[in-house]
Design an enzyme around this catalytic site. Structure first.
Site, mmCIF file in Angstrom:
data_model
loop_
_atom_site.group_PDB
_atom_site.id
_atom_site.type_symbol
_atom_site.label_atom_id
_atom_site.label_comp_id
_atom_site.label_asym_id
_atom_site.label_seq_id
_atom_site.Cartn_x
_atom_site.Cartn_y
_atom_site.Cartn_z
ATOM 1 N N HIS A 1 0.749 -1.210 0.035
ATOM 2 C CA HIS A 1 -0.048 0.248 0.093
ATOM 3 C C HIS A 1 0.894 1.203 -0.089
ATOM 4 O O HIS A 1 1.952 1.063 0.470
ATOM 5 C CB HIS A 1 -0.847 0.041 1.116
ATOM 6 C CG HIS A 1 -0.107 0.489 2.695
ATOM 7 N ND1 HIS A 1 0.079 1.807 2.881
ATOM 8 C CD2 HIS A 1 0.072 -0.206 3.621
ATOM 9 C CE1 HIS A 1 0.501 1.751 4.101
ATOM 10 N NE2 HIS A 1 0.604 0.503 4.566
ATOM 11 N N CYS A 2 0.276 2.263 -0.542
ATOM 12 C CA CYS A 2 0.973 3.778 -0.400
ATOM 13 C C CYS A 2 -0.241 4.527 0.090
ATOM 14 O O CYS A 2 -0.927 4.083 0.671
ATOM 15 C CB CYS A 2 1.475 4.187 -1.965
ATOM 16 S SG CYS A 2 0.507 3.857 -3.265
ATOM 17 N N LEU A 3 -0.264 5.684 -0.317
ATOM 18 C CA LEU A 3 -1.193 6.671 0.110
ATOM 19 C C LEU A 3 -2.622 6.544 -0.472
ATOM 20 O O LEU A 3 -3.464 6.349 0.238
ATOM 21 C CB LEU A 3 -0.972 8.247 -0.048
ATOM 22 C CG LEU A 3 0.205 8.893 0.849
ATOM 23 C CD1 LEU A 3 0.553 10.121 0.704
ATOM 24 C CD2 LEU A 3 -0.514 8.610 2.508
ATOM 25 N N GLY B 1 -2.746 3.966 -3.019
ATOM 26 C CA GLY B 1 -2.741 2.631 -3.818
ATOM 27 C C GLY B 1 -2.864 2.661 -5.197
ATOM 28 O O GLY B 1 -3.221 1.648 -5.709
ATOM 29 N N SER C 1 2.376 1.928 -5.597
ATOM 30 C CA SER C 1 1.956 0.523 -5.230
ATOM 31 C C SER C 1 2.072 -0.345 -6.762
ATOM 32 O O SER C 1 2.569 -1.405 -6.646
ATOM 33 C CB SER C 1 0.566 0.082 -4.597
ATOM 34 O OG SER C 1 0.530 0.618 -3.360
#
Length: 938
Positions: free
Chosen positions: A188-190, A192, A196
């Site tokens: 995950h990132c902020l 997605g 990602s």
């Protein structure tokens, strides 16, 4: 009214009861919790007597009631939050062992859908003790929420990760999946999306699932639409392909000197939209090492007349290099803020180890640059050029790259899946083009469209992803696409081993794309004739009128019977003739044994210009000189000897040229500009619907006898002849409206219907059916009388449709549309928006739609600002134009808007850049409002 459960009211009631009823009654009232509504001043002393024994109970009741209230409120809030997020998680299984999601938050946050507790419950229910989380964002949370199995990567926002970090994370994920078949990776990132997606795409390449970035990107788009990969992200996926190839390419460690940067033409970023005030930043990873930004007044402003921007740099870099250019502008004229702000013009990122040693120039076109999201600010042919020099000596590095001494030959792609069937399905899905990706070839060939099939320019085959491994840094000869990342001025061939993305390296399986194989000859109509090898390039001049007429009536010319039996004679109405840009050999029937029910495409049932098969000795005009019958007239038996020319859209796998006369789809439209219908070619003055297919044709010695009665009264008393099966050419007269008139014992149908009559006697009343009628070649194609043209208004009005359909397909491939009622863009602005929507972020596209027609209009922007705010913003209340009449009202509302969308308040939020764009537009509009003297609305 007093609450009997309240502690204070209960104590007061106890005192009153004791004064009135005595000690025993007071005890009973205390046990029951009753209270008396009457309090007399004479008994006030009882309250002080109660305090000694009842003070402890007073505070005990307060504490218990407060605890119950807080517990009830807390449970209600938790239930409401759970109901809000339940079943609405942003959670995607790319494969059964690779999961992508958006950022999980600890508290209730409107901007995020995933709550940490919900995600943990979901993962524990499915993958208990078998999952690890990779946090790619710089934002962190308590790792204990996921049993302390969280890897903090902290990748930067709005740029590609370092190649070192990308490779290391992929190797870590592979080792985790290798430990247990039940293990899964959660990325995950902020949001997605981009960060990602590049990690998952690199993981596909790392595990040898794909050897090129293209299928990996397509799979990501199919599984998680809207991932928003930038050109730099695609470039780094290409680097991963080079590092993990069969003969891997190892980046060199030689420093790179960037001498200067040139941008041409000058972009439009100032308020006047005629130039910009640029400065350049150079970063290595996340560290800024050089900037040309100085005092605002000392910086040069470039105009369109300058032609280009030239900024000397002379900076030496190595590794992951980022070059960003910004436009600097001052808000000194604003009373609210007096500071300098910047706007990013573009950003590019590359790895210096993939630059060939002899390279001196790097060129980037607009599709190869990041952050170019507003097309109106970039002129055509916008490009960025870096003057560079690769140093000859290697630089000592502190850390050994993770790809050194790492062998990927034993990596099995099946580790990404739980079953072989899933593996096969994923490979098939990666080979399909996603729906939201822009097509490589936007030109859409219409069904049977002739002009749409012409080669207006050379069409080059799309380069495979394998040939694009190092294409980021060399000039390619093929057409540009989003996946071709960089172009260089260096030569293609280089004897040394250091090659860029797309360059040819020793031992790399890479070669220029072979010429496409010739289109397969498929006998779609079952003719199975002999192959013909006609030299189409030998046609030097278009045929004469006599040749056209000879071919029209089934002949092949006047050169002799040898050519009459030849199947490959050039048909002037076929694209393989002189008017075609492509030449494709055709098969022609040598017998009339085609299946009478075969239909290829919609308009391929009948071709009046196809040459019918006949013996070599047959007369050219034999079909007109002998006794007509249903079995000998090619115009009356369309399925007897069908034309070998079919529409190109009948099957996409076969390259068959369309028919120039019958392939324009005019067989379904009235007023076609052609000669292919039965009525126009055989009997334009017969029945109102043409000659029935089962009726014998009168014998005549003149093939043009039918044209002699075009000016007769019978022709003048009926509307334009309807188009037949082939999409015909009606007589050249003014467009008329269809009106029902008795003609030849039948009822006339509206023009343009696909018709075939079953009546048996309509030809008995034809004025030209008698052989004594002399043909009149002096016919005048005059317009229908005015009174006649007004008769059909009550039935069917086809005049407007007729005019609209005449040239519908001529420019269909360029995006023009003749019908207003059809869906699709009807103006250049709408077509531009449609193209922008394919490449641009939806939020930025929403900003453009917001400011369209309201540029620097502070009242219009403020009154519509509620339409562009991000989801979850509740501070801003919509205002109407009536609230923005006076300058004081505008100033008040503007200040309130700035407090809502100020970028400083959105720092670290996913909508930070979005808020910045809104703020800058409002700031420009306010400056314009001040410059105009802050005039009232009226």
């Amino acid at each position: 009214m007093t609450n009997p459960k309240s502690g204070v009211a209960e104590s007061a009631g106890l005192a009153c009861s004791r004064a009135a009823a005595g000690e025993n009654r007071m005890k009973d009232s205390e046990n029951k919790g009753a209270s008396s509504p009457d309090m007399e001043p004479s008994y006030g002393g009882g309250l002080f007597d109660m305090v000694k024994g009842g003070a402890g109970r007073l505070f005990s009741n307060l504490k218990d009631n407060l605890k119950d209230t807080l517990k009830d409120t807390s449970s209600r809030v938790i239930q409401s939050v759970s109901s809000y997020t339940k079943g609405d998680l942003d959670f995607t299984y790319v494969t059964s062992r690779i999961i992508v999601m958006s950022f999980p938050v600890d508290s209730v946050d409107i901007g995020f859908r995933n709550q940490v507790d919900d995600i943990r419950s979901f993962l524990d229910s499915r993958h208990l003790d078998h999952y690890t989380v990779y946090n790619l964002s710089p934002k962190s949370y308590r790792t204990a929420k996921f049993h302390s199995r969280v890897s903090e990567c902290s990748w930067p926002i709005r740029q590609a990760p370092s190649l070192h970090n990308l490779f290391a994370v992929c190797r870590n994920m592979y080792n985790w999946l290798l430990q247990n078949p039940k293990n899964v990776c959660v990325v995950h990132c902020l949001d997605g999306r981009a960060a990602s997606s590049i990690l998952v795409g690199a993981m596909f390449i790392f595990c040898n699932l794909y050897s090129t970035p293209g299928p990996a990107v397509r799979l990501l788009y199919a599984k998680r639409p809207g991932i928003g990969l930038s050109p730099s992200h695609r470039r780094y996926l290409g680097y991963m392909c080079d590092l993990l190839a069969d003969k891997p390419y190892r980046p060199h460690f030689k420093p790179l000197t960037i001498k200067a940067i040139t941008v041409s033409p000058v972009p439009f970023f100032n308020k006047q939209r005629n130039g910009c005030r640029p400065y350049c930043d150079v970063l290595i990873g996340e560290t800024k090492i050089y900037s040309t930004c100085t005092d605002f007044e000392r910086m040069k402003e470039y105009r369109v007349q300058d032609g280009k921007i030239f900024i000397p740099l002379n900076i030496t870099v190595q590794g992951d290099v980022i070059v960003s250019m910004y436009h600097l502008r001052s808000t000194i004229g604003s009373r609210l803020q007096a500071k300098v702000t910047n706007t990013q013009i573009f950003q590019l990122q590359f790895h210096s180890g993939f630059i060939p040693l002899d390279t001196t120039v790097l060129k980037f076109t607009k599709p190869e640059l990041d952050a170019c999201d507003v097309p109106e600010k970039y002129p055509q042919l916008f490009q960025v050029t870096l003057d560079i020099e690769v140093q000859p000596q290697d630089k000592v590095i502190d850390l050994t790259p993770p790809w050194e001494h790492y062998c990927t030959k034993d990596v099995n792609p099946s580790i990404l899946f739980s079953s072989q069937q899933e593996h096969q399905d994923t490979l098939a899905l990666g080979g399909q083009a996603p729906a939201d990706l822009p097509p490589d070839h936007p030109r859409n060939l219409g069904q049977g469209g002739f002009f749409a099939s012409l080669c207006w320019q050379d069409q080059k085959s799309e380069k495979s992803r394998c040939e694009e491994d190092h294409a980021a840094l060399v000039n390619q000869e093929s057409e540009q696409s989003d996946d071709e990342l960089l172009t260089l001025s260096s030569p293609h061939g280089n004897a040394e081993g250091d090659k860029p993305h797309g360059a040819k390296k020793p031992g790399k399986k890479q070669q220029e794309p072979a010429a496409p194989p010739p289109p397969e000859e498929v006998d779609l109509l079952g003719l199975e004739g002999s192959d013909v090898s006609t030299n189409f390039s030998s046609l030097a001049a278009p045929p004469s009128n006599s040749e056209l007429l000879s071919d029209l009536f089934g002949g092949v010319g006047a050169t002799g019977p040898a050519q009459a039996g030849q199947a490959g004679v050039e048909d002037v109405f076929h694209p393989s003739g002189p008017v075609s840009a492509q030449s494709t050999p055709r098969r022609t029937a040598t017998s009339a044994s085609a299946s009478p029910t075969l239909r290829v495409g919609e308009g391929a049932t009948f071709d009046p210009f196809g040459a019918p098969a006949k013996p070599p000795g047959q007369d050219l005009l034999g079909s007109f000189l002998n006794t007509s019958s249903a079995s000998s007239d090619p115009f009356l038996q369309p399925t007897r000897s069908p034309s070998p020319t079919v529409h190109a859209s009948s099957t996409p796998a076969v390259n068959i040229q369309p028919d120039i006369a019958g392939g324009w789809d005019w067989h379904t439209k009235p007023g076609g500009f052609g000669m292919g219908s039965k009525s126009a070619a055989t009997s334009p003055t017969g029945s109102s619907h043409g000659t029935p297919t089962h009726q014998s044709k009168p014998q005549t010695l003149d093939p043009f006898a039918d044209l002699g009665t075009l000016g007769s009264s019978s022709f003048a008393s009926k509307p334009t002849t309807p188009t037949g099966l082939g999409g015909g050419f009606p007589p050249l007269s003014s467009p008329q409206k269809a009106s029902p008139q008795p003609m030849g014992g039948g009822w006339q149908q509206p023009a343009g219907y696909n018709w075939q009559q079953t009546q048996s006697k309509p030809q008995s009343s034809m004025p030209h059916s008698s052989p004594q009628n002399r043909p009149n070649y002096n016919v005048s194609f005059s317009a229908m009388p005015a009174g006649q043209s007004e008769r059909g208004k009550g039935s069917t009005n086809l005049e407007g449709k007729q005019k609209a359909a005449d040239f519908e397909d001529l420019l269909s491939s360029q995006g023009f549309n003749a019908h207003k009622d059809k869906k699709g863009p009807r103006t250049i602005a709408e077509m531009r928006k449609e193209e922008m929507a394919k490449e641009m972020d939806p939020e930025k596209l929403k900003i453009l739609e917001w400011i369209e027609g309201k540029e620097r209009n502070i009242r219009a922007l403020l009154s519509t600002m509620h339409t562009v705010l991000w989801a979850g913003e509740t501070k801003w209340k919509p205002v109407g134009m009536a609230d923005l009449v006076t300058p004081e009202q505008v100033k008040k509302v503007y200040r309130r808007a700035v407090l809502v969308v100020h970028p400083d308040k959105a720092t670290g939020q996913p909508y930070e850049q979005y808020a910045k764009m809104i703020f800058m537009e409002l700031n420009d509009a306010w400056s314009e409002f001040e410059n105009q003297g802050q005039k009232p609305l009226y």
